[in-house]
Design an enzyme around this catalytic site. Structure first.
Site, PDB file in Angstrom:
ATOM      1  N   CYS A   1      -5.202   4.531   8.170  1.00 29.52           N
ATOM      2  CA  CYS A   1      -5.333   3.095   8.421  1.00 29.52           C
ATOM      3  C   CYS A   1      -6.422   2.797   9.440  1.00 29.52           C
ATOM      4  O   CYS A   1      -6.854   1.663   9.574  1.00 29.52           O
ATOM      5  CB  CYS A   1      -4.010   2.529   8.907  1.00 29.52           C
ATOM      6  SG  CYS A   1      -3.413   3.301  10.413  1.00 29.52           S
TER       7      CYS A   1
ATOM      8  N   CYS B   1       0.819  -1.222   0.000  1.00 29.66           N
ATOM      9  CA  CYS B   1       0.000   0.000   0.000  1.00 29.66           C
ATOM     10  C   CYS B   1       0.847   1.264   0.000  1.00 29.66           C
ATOM     11  O   CYS B   1       0.362   2.335   0.359  1.00 29.66           O
ATOM     12  CB  CYS B   1      -0.944  -0.005   1.204  1.00 29.66           C
ATOM     13  SG  CYS B   1      -2.030  -1.430   1.246  1.00 29.66           S
TER      14      CYS B   1
HETATM   15 FE1  SF4 Z   1      -2.325  -2.121   3.401  1.00 37.27          FE
HETATM   16 FE2  SF4 Z   1      -3.471  -1.558   5.769  1.00 37.27          FE
HETATM   17 FE3  SF4 Z   1      -3.171  -4.065   5.011  1.00 37.27          FE
HETATM   18 FE4  SF4 Z   1      -1.026  -2.617   5.660  1.00 37.27          FE
HETATM   19  S1  SF4 Z   1      -2.630  -3.229   7.035  1.00 37.27           S
HETATM   20  S2  SF4 Z   1      -1.247  -4.052   3.893  1.00 37.27           S
HETATM   21  S3  SF4 Z   1      -1.662  -0.580   4.923  1.00 37.27           S
HETATM   22  S4  SF4 Z   1      -4.439  -2.495   3.947  1.00 37.27           S
END
Ligand code: SF4
Length: 246
Positions: A231, A208
Site C-alpha cells: 500500500c 482490494c
Molecule cells: Fe484499495 Fe489502497 Fe484504496 Fe484501500 S486504500 S481501497 S487498499 S487502493
C-alpha cells in the site's frame, strides 16, 4: 521472562549496530529492546488483520499502554473493526488509536469512493500513507508486523530500518515464517480474525481484498490482477517503482 536489552541505547546507536545485535534474536527480545530504547516516542502500527494478534499479544505482555495505530481507510471490512475491539479488549491494550482521513476529506477527494479503481496508489496514499505520516510525526520510532516471507519486496528487510522520514522502524517478526506465527497463535490461544476461516489469509480494504484459493500465495488476494503488492506505508526512502525494480 524477558531480559534487559543487552546493549544500552544511546542516540549514536546506528541501525547497523542494532541489526548486528538483534538479527536472529527472538521477536520478544527485539520488541522489548525497541520499547525500552524509544520509550515514550514509539508506536506500534497494526492492521488488526489475519496475523496481527501475535505482535499485539507480545507488546501487551511488555507494555499494554504502548500506542497502537490502526489506519481506518473507511474501506475496511466491518469484521476488522469488530475484531479490533475484541482483540484490544482481550489483550488489555489501553491506547489503540484509529487514525485516518475524515469523512469530509474522503467526500472531497474521492467523492464516489472509486479512486481505488483508477488510481490505487493514489487511493492508498490518500487513505493510508498520508494519515499514517501525520500520526507518526508524533513519534521517533514505530513497530511493524511485516515478515520476510510475505513477498519479494519484504524478503530483504532488516529488523531495524530507517524510514523515509528518518524514524526508526522495527520489524520484530521479520525472521518468522507461517509455522512460527501459527504456533504462537495456538500456544497463546489468540482469537482469529473472523475472515481467515472464510478464505482470507491476508486482509485489507474491501475493494482490494479477495478470497484466496488452495495453493495460492496468502497475499494473492490483495490487489488481485494488478502488479501492486504494497500500500506504500512500508516504502522507505525509495519509490514504489524503484522497489519493484530492485
Ligand atoms: Fe484499495 Fe489502497 Fe484504496 Fe484501500 S486504500 S481501497 S487498499 S487502493
Amino acid at each position: 521472562m524477558l531480559l534487559e536489552p543487552a546493549i544500552r541505547f544511546s542516540p549514536d546507536l546506528t541501525v547497523e549496530a542494532l541489526n548486528a545485535r538483534y538479527e536472529g534474536a527472538p521477536p520478544e527480545d527485539i520488541l522489548h529492546a525497541g520499547l525500552r530504547f524509544y520509550a515514550g516516542g514509539i508506536a506500534l502500527v497494526s492492521s488488526f488483520g489475519a496475523e496481527s494478534a501475535v505482535l499485539l499479544h507480545m507488546a501487551a505482555q511488555i507494555n499494554p499502554h504502548v500506542p497502537v495505530l490502526m489506519i481506518d481507510t473507511l474501506m475496511l471490512f466491518p469484521q476488522t473493526l469488530e475484531y479490533q475491539q475484541q482483540l484490544s479488549g482481550e489483550l488489555g491494550l489501553t491506547d489503540v488509536r484509529r487514525i485516518g482521513l475524515s469523512r469530509e476529506e474522503a467526500r472531497e477527494k474521492d467523492p464516489y469512493g472509486a479512486l481505488h479503481l483508477s488510481n490505487p496508489d493514489g487511493c492508498c496514499h490518500l487513505r493510508k500513507v498520508a494519515p499514517l505520516e501525520r500520526a507518526l510525526s508524533l513519534f521517533s520510532a514505530h513497530i511493524s508486523g511485516r515478515k520476510r516471507f510475505q513477498n519479494g519486496v519484504r524478503a530483504n528487510m532488516e529488523v531495524f530500518e530507517a524510514d523515509a522520514a528518518g524514524r526508526i522502524k522495527i520489524n520484530p517478526l521479520a525472521g518468522w515464517g507461517p509455522q512460527d506465527i501459527a504456533a504462537y497463535m495456538d500456544r497463546h490461544d489468540l482469537p482469529r480474525h473472523p475472515l481467515v476461516d472464510k478464505g482470507y489469509p491476508s486482509i485489507g480494504c474491501v475493494p482490494c481484498t479477495s478470497r484466496v484459493g488452495e495453493g495460492e500465495d496468502p497475499r494473492a488476494g490483495r490487489w488481485r490482477g494488478s502488479d501492486k503488492t504494497e500500500c506504500g506505508i512500508h516504502f522507505g526512502a525509495r519509490s514504489r517503482a524503484e522497489r519493484i525494480e530492485a
